[in-house]
Design a protein around this motif. Sequence first.
Motif, PDB file in Angstrom:
ATOM      1  N   LEU A  40       0.519  -1.056  -0.220  1.00  0.00           N
ATOM      2  CA  LEU A  40      -0.045  -0.184  -0.414  1.00  0.00           C
ATOM      3  C   LEU A  40       0.734   1.199   0.133  1.00  0.00           C
ATOM      4  N   GLU A 107      -3.334   0.967  -3.178  1.00  0.00           N
ATOM      5  CA  GLU A 107      -2.443  -0.378  -3.218  1.00  0.00           C
ATOM      6  C   GLU A 107      -1.454  -0.759  -4.987  1.00  0.00           C
ATOM      7  N   ARG A 142       1.324  -4.572   2.313  1.00  0.00           N
ATOM      8  CA  ARG A 142      -0.624  -4.982   2.474  1.00  0.00           C
ATOM      9  C   ARG A 142      -1.634  -5.783   2.793  1.00  0.00           C
TER      10      ARG A 142
END
Length: 222
Positions: A40, A107, A142
């Motif tokens: 992320l 993302e 992430r």
Amino acid sequence: MRLGSLGLIGAALAVTSPATAATVYDISFNTAARNGVNALLDLQFVRVDTDGDGTRDPASPLTLTLSNFATDGALGSQEESDGQVAGSLPGTLTFGNVTDFNAYLREITLGDLTTFRLTFGGPGLDAGAFGQTVFGISAYDRAEFNSGVFAPILSDADGIAAIFLVRDGRISFETPNTPETGRPSITVTAVVPEPATWAMLVGGFGLVGGAMRVRRRAVAFA
């Protein structure tokens, strides 16, 4: 829902440099050591809370435009934004500092290199401007982040790759992460170089640390 502001991290910079109408920087994010990692990218543009009372200090209006985004990785579908943010990667993002907390989370499956350009503008760069606004670039693993575990992919303890400070019409930056084996590194190049001096001082930028984001997310989704 995007996570809100919580706590203080980082350090403040004392900067001496001429006021400018706009300042442009090219960012080169070398992630070859983490090629294939699903991450992320966290971008925050916030006014500084200098006394730690939870209230952002007033500051002259600023804009920050992120353009020329390119990556040999792949952007994913998870995307969140808060506050005064317009646009979406891989296109142009525009941040403002009128609201307290302005941030964009996206993302990305890392390749070897991600690059983009930052352009600062607005009255906050004019002579007589006041206040402090900071832009922070961070990145997290992430899967672990979404499961409530803070896992920065940078060597800085808070996951911060680069910090830009606009203070009283002057701008400076630091890259606090120290490259290590298996860690990404970041290079900041001034397209319009400005002479500047700065010293690290104890203080708070008001960026939201990744660990704080994880804890708040865990509460929000419990």
